[in-house]
Design a protein around this motif. Sequence first.
Motif, short mmCIF file in Angstrom:
data_model
loop_
_atom_site.label_atom_id
_atom_site.label_comp_id
_atom_site.label_asym_id
_atom_site.label_seq_id
_atom_site.Cartn_x
_atom_site.Cartn_y
_atom_site.Cartn_z
N ALA A 39 -11.35 -41.17 -27.68
CA ALA A 39 -12.30 -40.06 -27.83
C ALA A 39 -11.64 -38.87 -28.51
O ALA A 39 -12.24 -38.22 -29.37
CB ALA A 39 -12.85 -39.66 -26.46
N GLN A 40 -10.40 -38.58 -28.12
CA GLN A 40 -9.67 -37.49 -28.77
C GLN A 40 -9.44 -37.80 -30.25
O GLN A 40 -9.50 -36.91 -31.09
CB GLN A 40 -8.35 -37.25 -28.06
N ALA A 41 -9.17 -39.06 -30.55
CA ALA A 41 -8.93 -39.45 -31.94
C ALA A 41 -10.15 -39.20 -32.81
O ALA A 41 -10.04 -38.69 -33.93
CB ALA A 41 -8.53 -40.92 -32.01
N VAL A 42 -11.32 -39.55 -32.29
CA VAL A 42 -12.56 -39.32 -33.04
C VAL A 42 -12.77 -37.83 -33.25
O VAL A 42 -13.11 -37.38 -34.35
CB VAL A 42 -13.77 -39.92 -32.30
N ARG A 43 -12.57 -37.06 -32.21
CA ARG A 43 -12.77 -35.62 -32.28
C ARG A 43 -11.79 -34.98 -33.26
O ARG A 43 -12.17 -34.14 -34.10
CB ARG A 43 -12.61 -35.01 -30.89
N LEU A 44 -10.51 -35.39 -33.20
CA LEU A 44 -9.51 -34.81 -34.09
C LEU A 44 -9.71 -35.23 -35.54
O LEU A 44 -9.40 -34.48 -36.46
CB LEU A 44 -8.10 -35.21 -33.62
N ALA A 45 -10.20 -36.45 -35.75
CA ALA A 45 -10.45 -36.91 -37.11
C ALA A 45 -11.39 -35.95 -37.82
O ALA A 45 -11.23 -35.66 -39.02
CB ALA A 45 -11.04 -38.32 -37.10
N ARG A 46 -12.35 -35.43 -37.06
CA ARG A 46 -13.32 -34.50 -37.63
C ARG A 46 -12.74 -33.07 -37.71
O ARG A 46 -12.80 -32.43 -38.74
CB ARG A 46 -14.60 -34.50 -36.80
N GLN A 47 -12.19 -32.61 -36.61
CA GLN A 47 -11.73 -31.23 -36.54
C GLN A 47 -10.55 -30.96 -37.47
O GLN A 47 -10.45 -29.88 -38.07
CB GLN A 47 -11.33 -30.89 -35.10
N ALA A 67 -13.22 -46.43 -30.89
CA ALA A 67 -12.96 -45.21 -31.66
C ALA A 67 -13.09 -45.49 -33.16
O ALA A 67 -13.65 -44.68 -33.91
CB ALA A 67 -11.57 -44.67 -31.34
N THR A 68 -12.60 -46.63 -33.59
CA THR A 68 -12.70 -47.00 -35.01
C THR A 68 -14.16 -47.16 -35.41
O THR A 68 -14.57 -46.70 -36.48
CB THR A 68 -11.94 -48.31 -35.27
N ARG A 69 -14.96 -47.79 -34.55
CA ARG A 69 -16.39 -47.94 -34.85
C ARG A 69 -17.06 -46.59 -35.00
O ARG A 69 -17.87 -46.39 -35.90
CB ARG A 69 -17.08 -48.74 -33.75
N ARG A 70 -16.74 -45.67 -34.13
CA ARG A 70 -17.37 -44.34 -34.20
C ARG A 70 -16.98 -43.61 -35.47
O ARG A 70 -17.82 -42.94 -36.10
CB ARG A 70 -16.97 -43.52 -32.97
N ILE A 71 -15.73 -43.73 -35.86
CA ILE A 71 -15.27 -43.05 -37.07
C ILE A 71 -15.94 -43.64 -38.31
O ILE A 71 -16.44 -42.91 -39.16
CB ILE A 71 -13.74 -43.14 -37.18
N THR A 72 -15.95 -44.96 -38.42
CA THR A 72 -16.49 -45.59 -39.63
C THR A 72 -18.01 -45.53 -39.69
O THR A 72 -18.59 -45.67 -40.77
CB THR A 72 -16.03 -47.06 -39.73
N ALA A 73 -18.65 -45.33 -38.55
CA ALA A 73 -20.12 -45.24 -38.53
C ALA A 73 -20.61 -43.82 -38.79
O ALA A 73 -21.80 -43.61 -39.03
CB ALA A 73 -20.67 -45.74 -37.20
N ASP A 74 -19.72 -42.85 -38.74
CA ASP A 74 -20.08 -41.44 -38.91
C ASP A 74 -20.03 -41.07 -40.39
O ASP A 74 -18.96 -41.06 -40.99
CB ASP A 74 -19.12 -40.57 -38.10
N GLU A 75 -21.18 -40.76 -40.98
CA GLU A 75 -21.22 -40.42 -42.40
C GLU A 75 -20.37 -39.19 -42.70
O GLU A 75 -19.84 -39.04 -43.80
CB GLU A 75 -22.66 -40.18 -42.84
#
Length: 229
Positions: A39-47, A67-75
Amino acid sequence: MTAIRVVLADDQDIVRGGLRLMVDSAPDLTVVGEAATGAQAVRLARQARADVVLMDIRMPELDGLAATRRITADEGLAGVKVLILTTFEVDEYVFEALRAGASGFLGKGARPEVLLDAIRTVARGDALLSPAATRGLIARYLAIDDHGPAPTSNLLNVLTDREREMVALVATGMSNAEIADHLTLSPLTVKTHVNHAMTKLDARDRAQLVVIAYQAGIRGPEASGNSRY
């Protein structure tokens, strides 16, 4: 030159510390965040506006696959690449992580220069699978009875015969240079055919092209043990 921005995702402080030392030692790379959970990884990828996330698979709260799915699915994170770091290169989750959108795999025991080059490789949009991970992916796929729905014949029909041949060879783990040598073509010609196939099959990168090829039943001659992307 703008440095490649890297987020480190691993639940072990000592591992992240070692990775930071290696990544920050390169003038063209910089660590912009550390995450102990998916969850932190997804948040930091964006921030942190990351270019590459070095992602461990086994983490608390949200594992590396989710986490990988969330990142790659987020436009909004379309430009973020995920490089999976594994304790064992032939990991039981290799196939699922590639389907989730990871751009490649690297063993945690890789030499520093190999790790740094791997980050640069995925950052520029290429995929990276070590020979061991490629062989493991193929062996695991062939051992699974249910691979999910295969692409429709209409989808496969969009490929020319040459493109299908290229995809089959890519699925063995051969590089463009190896394919060019095998077919007596120029590397540029091979790259053009492979890129056209990726576009037609909506594959985000070379790693996903391997997954699609095996789901579709496209097979090629067995690659040598030294082949890599």
